[in-house]
Design a protein around this motif. Structure first.
Motif, PDB file in Angstrom:
ATOM      1  N   ASP A  94       0.870  -1.160   0.000  1.00  0.00           N
ATOM      2  CA  ASP A  94       0.000   0.000   0.000  1.00  0.00           C
ATOM      3  C   ASP A  94       0.911   1.215   0.000  1.00  0.00           C
ATOM      4  N   VAL A  95       0.550   2.225  -0.793  1.00  0.00           N
ATOM      5  CA  VAL A  95       1.403   3.387  -1.029  1.00  0.00           C
ATOM      6  C   VAL A  95       0.634   4.665  -0.723  1.00  0.00           C
ATOM      7  N   TYR A  96       1.346   5.638  -0.154  1.00  0.00           N
ATOM      8  CA  TYR A  96       0.797   6.964   0.130  1.00  0.00           C
ATOM      9  C   TYR A  96       1.839   7.983  -0.305  1.00  0.00           C
ATOM     10  N   VAL A  97       1.453   8.907  -1.177  1.00  0.00           N
ATOM     11  CA  VAL A  97       2.363   9.955  -1.645  1.00  0.00           C
ATOM     12  C   VAL A  97       1.768  11.301  -1.239  1.00  0.00           C
ATOM     13  N   PRO A  98       2.435  12.042  -0.339  1.00  0.00           N
ATOM     14  CA  PRO A  98       1.918  13.355   0.059  1.00  0.00           C
ATOM     15  C   PRO A  98       1.979  14.366  -1.092  1.00  0.00           C
ATOM     16  N   SER A  99       1.029  15.286  -1.109  1.00  0.00           N
ATOM     17  CA  SER A  99       1.040  16.322  -2.142  1.00  0.00           C
ATOM     18  C   SER A  99       2.351  17.093  -2.062  1.00  0.00           C
ATOM     19  N   GLY A 100       2.800  17.541  -3.222  1.00  0.00           N
ATOM     20  CA  GLY A 100       4.066  18.261  -3.315  1.00  0.00           C
ATOM     21  C   GLY A 100       5.203  17.409  -3.821  1.00  0.00           C
ATOM     22  N   THR A 101       5.082  16.089  -3.691  1.00  0.00           N
ATOM     23  CA  THR A 101       6.126  15.205  -4.224  1.00  0.00           C
ATOM     24  C   THR A 101       6.027  15.240  -5.747  1.00  0.00           C
ATOM     25  N   ASN A 102       7.106  15.666  -6.391  1.00  0.00           N
ATOM     26  CA  ASN A 102       7.084  15.854  -7.835  1.00  0.00           C
ATOM     27  C   ASN A 102       8.451  15.491  -8.412  1.00  0.00           C
ATOM     28  N   GLY A 103       8.475  14.491  -9.290  1.00  0.00           N
ATOM     29  CA  GLY A 103       9.725  14.090  -9.926  1.00  0.00           C
ATOM     30  C   GLY A 103      10.499  13.041  -9.155  1.00  0.00           C
ATOM     31  N   ALA A 104       9.809  12.247  -8.355  1.00  0.00           N
ATOM     32  CA  ALA A 104      10.478  11.211  -7.564  1.00  0.00           C
ATOM     33  C   ALA A 104      10.026   9.829  -8.011  1.00  0.00           C
ATOM     34  N   ASP A 105      10.987   8.960  -8.291  1.00  0.00           N
ATOM     35  CA  ASP A 105      10.674   7.560  -8.552  1.00  0.00           C
ATOM     36  C   ASP A 105      10.400   6.906  -7.213  1.00  0.00           C
ATOM     37  N   ILE A 106       9.240   6.233  -7.092  1.00  0.00           N
ATOM     38  CA  ILE A 106       8.876   5.637  -5.818  1.00  0.00           C
ATOM     39  C   ILE A 106       9.028   4.122  -5.812  1.00  0.00           C
ATOM     40  N   MET A 107       9.207   3.523  -6.990  1.00  0.00           N
ATOM     41  CA  MET A 107       9.372   2.072  -7.078  1.00  0.00           C
ATOM     42  C   MET A 107      10.100   1.755  -8.369  1.00  0.00           C
ATOM     43  N   GLN A 108      10.982   0.760  -8.334  1.00  0.00           N
ATOM     44  CA  GLN A 108      11.718   0.391  -9.545  1.00  0.00           C
ATOM     45  C   GLN A 108      12.224  -1.041  -9.465  1.00  0.00           C
ATOM     46  N   ILE A 109      12.497  -1.586 -10.640  1.00  0.00           N
ATOM     47  CA  ILE A 109      13.248  -2.829 -10.746  1.00  0.00           C
ATOM     48  C   ILE A 109      14.597  -2.432 -11.329  1.00  0.00           C
ATOM     49  N   LEU A 110      15.631  -2.592 -10.525  1.00  0.00           N
ATOM     50  CA  LEU A 110      16.979  -2.210 -10.942  1.00  0.00           C
ATOM     51  C   LEU A 110      17.716  -3.427 -11.481  1.00  0.00           C
ATOM     52  N   ARG A 111      18.440  -3.219 -12.546  1.00  0.00           N
ATOM     53  CA  ARG A 111      19.252  -4.263 -13.175  1.00  0.00           C
ATOM     54  C   ARG A 111      20.669  -4.131 -12.609  1.00  0.00           C
ATOM     55  N   GLY A 112      20.900  -4.767 -11.473  1.00  0.00           N
ATOM     56  CA  GLY A 112      22.173  -4.637 -10.774  1.00  0.00           C
ATOM     57  C   GLY A 112      23.361  -5.121 -11.586  1.00  0.00           C
ATOM     58  N   LYS A 113      23.196  -6.236 -12.257  1.00  0.00           N
ATOM     59  CA  LYS A 113      24.227  -6.781 -13.150  1.00  0.00           C
ATOM     60  C   LYS A 113      23.582  -6.937 -14.515  1.00  0.00           C
ATOM     61  N   HIS A 114      24.100  -6.186 -15.493  1.00  0.00           N
ATOM     62  CA  HIS A 114      23.503  -6.204 -16.821  1.00  0.00           C
ATOM     63  C   HIS A 114      24.589  -5.989 -17.862  1.00  0.00           C
ATOM     64  N   PRO A 115      24.344  -6.442 -19.087  1.00  0.00           N
ATOM     65  CA  PRO A 115      25.343  -6.272 -20.141  1.00  0.00           C
ATOM     66  C   PRO A 115      25.695  -4.796 -20.359  1.00  0.00           C
ATOM     67  N   SER A 116      26.942  -4.535 -20.603  1.00  0.00           N
ATOM     68  CA  SER A 116      27.415  -3.180 -20.872  1.00  0.00           C
ATOM     69  C   SER A 116      26.595  -2.548 -22.005  1.00  0.00           C
ATOM     70  N   GLY A 117      26.252  -1.281 -21.812  1.00  0.00           N
ATOM     71  CA  GLY A 117      25.503  -0.562 -22.831  1.00  0.00           C
ATOM     72  C   GLY A 117      24.004  -0.750 -22.752  1.00  0.00           C
ATOM     73  N   THR A 118      23.518  -1.525 -21.775  1.00  0.00           N
ATOM     74  CA  THR A 118      22.073  -1.706 -21.611  1.00  0.00           C
ATOM     75  C   THR A 118      21.603  -0.879 -20.408  1.00  0.00           C
TER      76      THR A 118
END
Length: 178
Positions: free
Chosen positions: A61-85
């Motif tokens: 469950d997620v709550y974002v207060p008003s005023g938050t603008n330009g923030a990534d709140i969730m992601q799948i990061l590719r910790g190890k990935h081929p160069s250039g990707t």
């Protein structure tokens, strides 16, 4: 936990055991994760469940207060990935439009009216088929391809690309593996 390198965690994170709510915030003037880095400031939970195959889902469950603008709140990061990707398979960013809008990066709208209310977000990734599905309040709202082979992990919090303060709250966080 990832946070500005020069601050104590308690200066950008709190946990309420009564409501089981994780609150993360960051200011656009904060330092990055590591001294000398040119990345934007963040306060995020980095999930240690690294994977390169199988089915994985992050749910909260997620709550974002008003005023938050330009923030990534969730992601799948590719910790190890081929160069250039790319470094990410998906990032979900909060902006101020329409009472708060959540988008995939800066394009596909996931949900509007996200400010000052609790709502449920699920992100499922089948690394074997390369499909990512995003659900809002248990409704499928987006299906996209991942960006190819990698070792990945989920993150949630605020990775701030805007100005001022960004904040996000998360409760009932669950991580599913099949």
């Amino acid at each position: 936990m990832h946070k500005p390198w020069n601050l104590d965690l308690s200066e950008r994170y709190s946990y309420n055991s009564g409501t089981k709510t994780h609150t993360m915030w960051v200011n656009s003037t904060d330092e990055p994760l590591e001294e000398g880095s040119d990345t934007d400031p963040r306060t995020e939970m980095r999930w240690k469940q690294e994977y390169s195959s199988g089915k994985h889902m992050w749910d909260a469950d997620v709550y974002v207060p008003s005023g938050t603008n330009g923030a990534d709140i969730m992601q799948i990061l590719r910790g190890k990935h081929p160069s250039g990707t790319p470094a990410t398979d998906i990032m979900l960013r909060a902006s101020s439009a329409n009472g708060g809008t959540l988008k995939r990066y800066t394009d596909a709208v996931i949900k509007t009216g996200i400010y000052n209310t609790w709502w449920n977000l699920k992100v499922a990734h089948d690394a074997d088929t390369g499909k990512i599905q995003v659900y809002v309040d248990d409704k499928l709202v987006l299906t996209v391809d991942d960006r190819g082979p990698a070792t990945r992990y989920f993150k949630n919090g605020v990775y701030h690309h805007g100005s001022g303060r960004a904040e996000a709250r998360f409760r009932d966080i669950r991580y599913w593996v099949k």
